[in-house]
Write a protein that holds these residues in place. Structure first.
Motif, mmCIF file in Angstrom:
data_model
loop_
_atom_site.group_PDB
_atom_site.id
_atom_site.type_symbol
_atom_site.label_atom_id
_atom_site.label_comp_id
_atom_site.label_asym_id
_atom_site.label_seq_id
_atom_site.Cartn_x
_atom_site.Cartn_y
_atom_site.Cartn_z
ATOM 1 N N HIS A 234 60.645 37.947 29.897
ATOM 2 C CA HIS A 234 59.670 39.039 29.984
ATOM 3 C C HIS A 234 58.283 38.579 29.562
ATOM 4 N N ALA A 235 58.203 37.787 28.485
ATOM 5 C CA ALA A 235 56.894 37.356 27.994
ATOM 6 C C ALA A 235 56.173 36.506 29.038
ATOM 7 N N ARG A 236 56.907 35.621 29.701
ATOM 8 C CA ARG A 236 56.275 34.778 30.714
ATOM 9 C C ARG A 236 55.823 35.593 31.905
ATOM 10 N N ILE A 237 56.614 36.538 32.329
ATOM 11 C CA ILE A 237 56.221 37.368 33.469
ATOM 12 C C ILE A 237 55.002 38.214 33.120
ATOM 13 N N ILE A 238 54.965 38.737 31.895
ATOM 14 C CA ILE A 238 53.854 39.605 31.499
ATOM 15 C C ILE A 238 52.554 38.821 31.410
ATOM 16 N N PHE A 239 52.573 37.706 30.699
ATOM 17 C CA PHE A 239 51.329 37.010 30.373
ATOM 18 C C PHE A 239 50.922 35.956 31.402
ATOM 19 N N ARG A 240 51.877 35.470 32.208
ATOM 20 C CA ARG A 240 51.528 34.412 33.152
ATOM 21 C C ARG A 240 51.609 34.844 34.608
ATOM 22 N N GLU A 241 52.264 35.957 34.876
ATOM 23 C CA GLU A 241 52.386 36.410 36.259
ATOM 24 C C GLU A 241 51.597 37.686 36.536
ATOM 25 N N ILE A 242 51.775 38.707 35.686
ATOM 26 C CA ILE A 242 51.136 40.002 35.948
ATOM 27 C C ILE A 242 49.733 40.060 35.361
ATOM 28 N N LEU A 243 49.576 39.618 34.115
ATOM 29 C CA LEU A 243 48.274 39.757 33.453
ATOM 30 C C LEU A 243 47.138 39.071 34.193
ATOM 31 N N PRO A 244 47.284 37.835 34.713
ATOM 32 C CA PRO A 244 46.163 37.249 35.472
ATOM 33 C C PRO A 244 45.740 38.080 36.675
ATOM 34 N N ASN A 245 46.670 38.801 37.297
ATOM 35 C CA ASN A 245 46.317 39.656 38.429
ATOM 36 C C ASN A 245 45.718 40.988 37.998
ATOM 37 N N ALA A 246 45.885 41.359 36.732
ATOM 38 C CA ALA A 246 45.316 42.606 36.210
ATOM 39 C C ALA A 246 44.007 42.389 35.479
ATOM 40 N N LEU A 247 43.521 41.153 35.404
ATOM 41 C CA LEU A 247 42.320 40.862 34.618
ATOM 42 C C LEU A 247 41.012 41.369 35.215
ATOM 43 N N PRO A 248 40.797 41.386 36.535
ATOM 44 C CA PRO A 248 39.481 41.792 37.052
ATOM 45 C C PRO A 248 38.961 43.117 36.517
ATOM 46 N N PRO A 249 39.707 44.229 36.563
ATOM 47 C CA PRO A 249 39.151 45.465 35.989
ATOM 48 C C PRO A 249 38.972 45.386 34.477
ATOM 49 N N LEU A 250 39.795 44.601 33.795
ATOM 50 C CA LEU A 250 39.642 44.458 32.349
ATOM 51 C C LEU A 250 38.385 43.673 32.000
ATOM 52 N N ILE A 251 38.043 42.688 32.812
ATOM 53 C CA ILE A 251 36.819 41.922 32.579
ATOM 54 C C ILE A 251 35.599 42.813 32.751
ATOM 55 N N VAL A 252 35.617 43.645 33.776
ATOM 56 C CA VAL A 252 34.498 44.575 33.984
ATOM 57 C C VAL A 252 34.391 45.554 32.820
ATOM 58 N N THR A 253 35.525 46.056 32.362
ATOM 59 C CA THR A 253 35.524 47.005 31.258
ATOM 60 C C THR A 253 35.026 46.369 29.974
ATOM 61 N N SER A 254 35.301 45.097 29.766
ATOM 62 C CA SER A 254 34.896 44.439 28.526
ATOM 63 C C SER A 254 33.382 44.407 28.366
ATOM 64 N N SER A 255 32.643 44.215 29.455
ATOM 65 C CA SER A 255 31.181 44.210 29.349
ATOM 66 C C SER A 255 30.648 45.571 28.924
ATOM 67 N N VAL A 256 31.272 46.627 29.440
ATOM 68 C CA VAL A 256 30.863 47.978 29.030
ATOM 69 C C VAL A 256 31.254 48.232 27.575
ATOM 70 N N MET A 257 32.372 47.692 27.140
ATOM 71 C CA MET A 257 32.809 47.881 25.760
ATOM 72 C C MET A 257 31.857 47.207 24.783
ATOM 73 N N VAL A 258 31.327 46.036 25.124
ATOM 74 C CA VAL A 258 30.358 45.373 24.251
ATOM 75 C C VAL A 258 29.109 46.230 24.096
ATOM 76 N N ALA A 259 28.623 46.778 25.204
ATOM 77 C CA ALA A 259 27.443 47.648 25.138
ATOM 78 C C ALA A 259 27.732 48.899 24.317
ATOM 79 N N THR A 260 28.899 49.486 24.488
ATOM 80 C CA THR A 260 29.259 50.679 23.718
ATOM 81 C C THR A 260 29.366 50.366 22.234
#
Length: 332
Positions: A234-260
């Motif tokens: 489960h850990a490998r699937i979560i962090f090495r398979e799914i998470l890299p594909n879910a990063l784009p919206p999280l990267i965008v959100t992180s810039s807004v979080m720094v400003a907030t």
């Protein structure tokens, strides 16, 4: 004539029965190519080159965005000023170095003037950038880490684990975020680490909900099913398979979080709930608010620093959204 009939009959018999008597070879099973397989040990070289090409295309789109480039340049100047602050102004920015109320340009030794206590305004702005960036970046890193962990666990496993973690997220989101921030800082000692942790506590639920939604959408994809069939944990699937594909919206959100986070720290310092031992942009605005009619530059200069820094972060976030959003990138 008889020989001719015999040859024709031989040809007809071989055409009718010769092929039937030979054992028919079954067709070889067609090997299915898993083009969407993202497991590192099983994907082909051609599939491995797809994310690299997509990443290079996103980088080109981001670099061609003038608004994003303006944000990157201005934010780089802010980071450079924060790094050079101890070199350019090694003295304590809270120390009194000249007579009060020197206006900007009045004395070359103090380009942005002095405040009501004779402190250098430029020194305060440069040192205040260090506190604002520290709080913004560290609070965002903490909020992202905890939010991704909670959201990934809820979205991947589902069931009662998902229900429990969603209830936890809803508990934090029912309380007004800034009110919770003020209460936590007022109860604890108002220092920079306390303010940073408090901001992270109120920002992680947004990341958790976004991560959960991404994981619920990706967990049934073909490459995830292939990784499970290969026996990955489960850990490998979560962090090495799914998470890299879910990063784009999280990267965008992180810039807004720094400003907030920068805005929240400035608001706390403006209210007198910041660290009294350091200079921040919010504390400079709070100290000069009573003199806004006679010495407006005391609030305008740190206020402009906050405005342009937050604007730069938002422009970077918009550029990242344009580059990483599949719909926008395909149009280009």
């Amino acid at each position: 004539m008889a020989s001719t009939d015999f040859a024709a009959g031989d040809i007809r018999s071989r055409g009718l029965y010769g092929d039937a008597r030979e054992p028919a070879t079954p067709p070889e099973p067609e090997t299915k190519s898993w083009s969407n397989l993202h497991a590192p040990d099983a994907r082909s070289a051609s599939a491995a080159s797809v994310p690299i090409a997509a990443g290079g295309r996103a980088l080109k789109i981001f670099l061609r965005n003038p608004n994003a480039m303006f944000g990157v340049v201005f934010l780089s100047l802010v980071v450079l000023a924060a790094l050079l602050a101890p070199v350019l102004y090694p003295a304590d920015p809270l120390s009194m170095v000249a007579r009060p109320f020197l206006w900007p340009g009045q004395n070359p030794a103090f380009p942005l003037g002095t405040d009501s206590m004779g402190r250098d305004v430029l020194s305060g702005i440069l040192h205040g950038a260090r506190i604002s960036l520290f709080v913004g970046l560290v609070a965002t890193a903490l909020g992202l880490s905890f939010g991704i962990l909670v959201g990934a666990t809820a979205g991947y496993f589902g069931g009662w684990i998902d229900d429990l973690l969603v209830r936890l997220i809803e508990i934090f989101q029912t309380i007004p975020s800034f009110v919770l921030l003020v209460v936590m800082v007022a109860i604890a000692q108002p220092t920079a680490p306390v303010v940073t942790v408090a901001i992270a506590v109120i920002t992680w639920p947004t990341v958790a909900r976004l991560t959960r939604a991404e994981f619920r959408a990706i967990r049934e994809k073909d490459f995830v099913m292939a990784a499970r069939s290969l026996g990955y944990g489960h850990a490998r699937i979560i962090f090495r398979e799914i998470l890299p594909n879910a990063l784009p919206p999280l990267i965008v959100t992180s810039s807004v979080m720094v400003a907030t986070a920068i805005l929240m720290e400035s608001a706390l310092s403006f209210m007198g709930l910041g660290d009294p031992n350091v200079v921040s942009w919010g504390s400079m605005i709070g100290a000069g608010r009573e003199l806004i009619r006679t010495a407006w530059y005391l609030t305008a200069l740190p206020g402009l620093a906050i405005v342009f820094t937050v604007l730069a972060l938002n422009l970077i976030g918009d550029g990242l959204n344009d580059a990483l959003n599949p719909r926008f990138s395909q149009e280009r």
